[in-house]
Design a protein around this motif. Structure first.
Motif, PDB file in Angstrom:
ATOM      1  N   GLY A  60      15.749  27.299  -9.220  1.00 56.67           N
ATOM      2  CA  GLY A  60      15.908  28.687  -9.613  1.00 56.67           C
ATOM      3  C   GLY A  60      17.301  29.090 -10.032  1.00 56.67           C
ATOM      4  O   GLY A  60      17.542  30.246 -10.396  1.00 56.67           O
ATOM      5  N   ALA A  61      18.259  28.152 -10.017  1.00 51.22           N
ATOM      6  CA  ALA A  61      19.620  28.462 -10.449  1.00 51.22           C
ATOM      7  C   ALA A  61      19.680  28.579 -11.968  1.00 51.22           C
ATOM      8  O   ALA A  61      18.946  27.893 -12.686  1.00 51.22           O
ATOM      9  N   THR A  62      20.536  29.458 -12.470  1.00 48.48           N
ATOM     10  CA  THR A  62      20.664  29.670 -13.907  1.00 48.48           C
ATOM     11  C   THR A  62      21.358  28.484 -14.562  1.00 48.48           C
ATOM     12  O   THR A  62      22.397  28.021 -14.109  1.00 48.48           O
ATOM     13  N   GLU A  63      20.778  27.971 -15.655  1.00 50.52           N
ATOM     14  CA  GLU A  63      21.438  26.902 -16.407  1.00 50.52           C
ATOM     15  C   GLU A  63      21.533  27.226 -17.890  1.00 50.52           C
ATOM     16  O   GLU A  63      22.033  26.428 -18.672  1.00 50.52           O
ATOM     17  N   GLY A  64      21.070  28.397 -18.287  1.00 54.25           N
ATOM     18  CA  GLY A  64      21.167  28.783 -19.694  1.00 54.25           C
ATOM     19  C   GLY A  64      20.624  30.178 -19.915  1.00 54.25           C
ATOM     20  O   GLY A  64      20.057  30.805 -19.013  1.00 54.25           O
ATOM     21  N   TRP A  65      20.818  30.658 -21.134  1.00 54.08           N
ATOM     22  CA  TRP A  65      20.412  32.011 -21.512  1.00 54.08           C
ATOM     23  C   TRP A  65      19.320  31.909 -22.551  1.00 54.08           C
ATOM     24  O   TRP A  65      19.437  31.154 -23.522  1.00 54.08           O
ATOM     25  N   LEU A  66      18.243  32.626 -22.365  1.00 54.69           N
ATOM     26  CA  LEU A  66      17.129  32.593 -23.312  1.00 54.69           C
ATOM     27  C   LEU A  66      16.661  34.018 -23.595  1.00 54.69           C
ATOM     28  O   LEU A  66      15.662  34.478 -23.046  1.00 54.69           O
ATOM     29  N   PRO A  67      17.369  34.750 -24.461  1.00 57.46           N
ATOM     30  CA  PRO A  67      16.929  36.100 -24.803  1.00 57.46           C
ATOM     31  C   PRO A  67      15.614  36.055 -25.568  1.00 57.46           C
ATOM     32  O   PRO A  67      15.209  35.007 -26.084  1.00 57.46           O
ATOM     33  N   TYR A  68      14.975  37.195 -25.659  1.00 57.77           N
ATOM     34  CA  TYR A  68      13.619  37.251 -26.200  1.00 57.77           C
ATOM     35  C   TYR A  68      13.539  36.728 -27.625  1.00 57.77           C
ATOM     36  O   TYR A  68      12.593  36.036 -28.002  1.00 57.77           O
ATOM     37  N   ARG A  69      14.539  37.026 -28.452  1.00 58.10           N
ATOM     38  CA  ARG A  69      14.472  36.580 -29.851  1.00 58.10           C
ATOM     39  C   ARG A  69      14.504  35.062 -29.955  1.00 58.10           C
ATOM     40  O   ARG A  69      13.853  34.468 -30.815  1.00 58.10           O
ATOM     41  N   ARG A  70      15.294  34.414 -29.072  1.00 63.79           N
ATOM     42  CA  ARG A  70      15.328  32.956 -29.070  1.00 63.79           C
ATOM     43  C   ARG A  70      14.030  32.393 -28.510  1.00 63.79           C
ATOM     44  O   ARG A  70      13.554  31.344 -28.958  1.00 63.79           O
ATOM     45  N   HIS A  71      13.477  33.069 -27.529  1.00 63.99           N
ATOM     46  CA  HIS A  71      12.184  32.653 -26.973  1.00 63.99           C
ATOM     47  C   HIS A  71      11.126  32.646 -28.079  1.00 63.99           C
ATOM     48  O   HIS A  71      10.360  31.691 -28.224  1.00 63.99           O
ATOM     49  N   LEU A  72      11.077  33.702 -28.895  1.00 68.32           N
ATOM     50  CA  LEU A  72      10.090  33.785 -29.970  1.00 68.32           C
ATOM     51  C   LEU A  72      10.309  32.708 -31.024  1.00 68.32           C
ATOM     52  O   LEU A  72       9.351  32.196 -31.612  1.00 68.32           O
ATOM     53  N   THR A  73      11.564  32.345 -31.253  1.00 68.00           N
ATOM     54  CA  THR A  73      11.835  31.255 -32.190  1.00 68.00           C
ATOM     55  C   THR A  73      11.221  29.954 -31.696  1.00 68.00           C
ATOM     56  O   THR A  73      10.650  29.177 -32.472  1.00 68.00           O
ATOM     57  N   MET A  74      11.329  29.695 -30.398  1.00 67.67           N
ATOM     58  CA  MET A  74      10.732  28.494 -29.821  1.00 67.67           C
ATOM     59  C   MET A  74       9.215  28.544 -29.904  1.00 67.67           C
ATOM     60  O   MET A  74       8.554  27.552 -30.197  1.00 67.67           O
ATOM     61  N   VAL A  75       8.645  29.728 -29.654  1.00 65.44           N
ATOM     62  CA  VAL A  75       7.190  29.891 -29.692  1.00 65.44           C
ATOM     63  C   VAL A  75       6.650  29.577 -31.081  1.00 65.44           C
ATOM     64  O   VAL A  75       5.724  28.775 -31.248  1.00 65.44           O
ATOM     65  N   THR A  76       7.214  30.216 -32.090  1.00 60.89           N
ATOM     66  CA  THR A  76       6.676  30.072 -33.447  1.00 60.89           C
ATOM     67  C   THR A  76       7.007  28.731 -34.078  1.00 60.89           C
ATOM     68  O   THR A  76       6.418  28.370 -35.095  1.00 60.89           O
ATOM     69  N   GLY A  77       7.922  27.987 -33.469  1.00 64.71           N
ATOM     70  CA  GLY A  77       8.256  26.664 -33.990  1.00 64.71           C
ATOM     71  C   GLY A  77       7.613  25.529 -33.241  1.00 64.71           C
ATOM     72  O   GLY A  77       7.960  24.360 -33.452  1.00 64.71           O
ATOM     73  N   GLY A  78       6.677  25.841 -32.346  1.00 65.39           N
ATOM     74  CA  GLY A  78       5.966  24.801 -31.615  1.00 65.39           C
ATOM     75  C   GLY A  78       6.756  24.153 -30.506  1.00 65.39           C
ATOM     76  O   GLY A  78       6.365  23.093 -30.001  1.00 65.39           O
ATOM     77  N   ARG A  79       7.845  24.792 -30.051  1.00 63.08           N
ATOM     78  CA  ARG A  79       8.718  24.173 -29.062  1.00 63.08           C
ATOM     79  C   ARG A  79       8.464  24.697 -27.651  1.00 63.08           C
ATOM     80  O   ARG A  79       9.339  24.664 -26.794  1.00 63.08           O
ATOM     81  N   ARG A  80       7.277  25.200 -27.416  1.00 59.57           N
ATOM     82  CA  ARG A  80       6.902  25.651 -26.085  1.00 59.57           C
ATOM     83  C   ARG A  80       5.521  25.110 -25.758  1.00 59.57           C
ATOM     84  O   ARG A  80       4.681  24.972 -26.650  1.00 59.57           O
TER      85      ARG A  80
END
Length: 240
Positions: A60-80
């Motif tokens: 549960g420790a933080t190792e990076g930042w994933l704001p919503y816009r970057r999350h959506l980029t991963m979603v639409t690019g098949g990276r999730r």
């Protein structure tokens, strides 16, 4: 003794095997334990999120930042790779989490469509179903939320893939010529006849069906002592 719930954890973890560096998005307790187990053992490149804006470690420790816009980029690019639930699922993997009955006058209102269409058309989606029954495994879903293989083919979805469906009885995939559901493995103690009687459509079943693999001693230690020391998994799936 290995419990049914622990076999389910292993089956869920295996959904992410070979995925590489993708965002694992498990929904539910046993999928979450499975994703973290995969990260700690055979899938060290998996990315885990807190569901809001952070990438986190298995602790549960933080190792990076994933704001919503970057999350959506991963979603639409098949990276999730998501593991969702299903109130209904049919033989081609169409999923319903919106309503039971006719959409105009449902007998029961559920979660709603939410992000299921975008998830299923744009990145791999597996499913976790803790209570396998003909009410869930149905001939046709009352409303399509998650898109199955028959509809995805018509839509030309580039990243659509359903690696597996895990239930409290076994593991299922779509490794058939028409991409209909196949019984891939039975959890120990479960029979083919039991699965067939709990399924509302005709499953593809090979002449010989494997059993879901056993966890290693180290995986059992991680499940019991590190990832779920309170044993909450046993309340979600009870051993037969």
């Amino acid at each position: 003794m290995i419990s049914r719930a622990e076999y389910c954890v292993i089956a869920c973890a295996e959904a992410w095997r070979g995925d590489g560096e993708v965002l694992a998005s498990p929904m539910g307790l046993i999928p979450s334990v499975g994703a973290r187990l995969a990260r700690l053992t055979f899938a060290p490149d998996l990315l885990l999120t807190d569901g809001e804006a952070r990438l986190v470690t298995t602790a549960g420790a933080t190792e990076g930042w994933l704001p919503y816009r970057r999350h959506l980029t991963m979603v639409t690019g098949g990276r999730r790779h998501v593991m969702m639930g299903a109130s209904q699922i049919d033989r081609f993997g169409n999923q319903n989490i919106s309503c039971i009955g006719d959409w105009a006058a449902p007998t029961r209102q559920l979660l709603g469509v939410r992000g299921a269409p975008v998830n299923t058309l744009n990145n791999p989606v597996s499913y976790w179903i803790p209570r396998h029954s003909p009410r869930v495994f149905v001939p046709a879903v009352d409303m399509v939320c998650g898109v199955g293989y028959d509809r995805a083919a018509a839509a030309g979805a580039r990243y659509h893939r359903i690696p597996r469906v895990v239930s409290d009885l076994g593991v299922f995939d779509f490794a058939t010529p028409d991409h209909s559901m196949r019984l891939a493995s039975l959890h120990p103690g479960v029979t083919v006849e039991e699965v067939r009687s709990a399924t509302g459509f005709s499953l593809s079943v090979d002449a010989e069906v494997a059993f879901t693999r056993e966890p290693t001693a180290e995986e059992l230690r991680l499940i019991r002592d590190v990832l779920d020391p309170e044993g909450r998994r046993e309340r979600e799936v009870r051993s037969a």
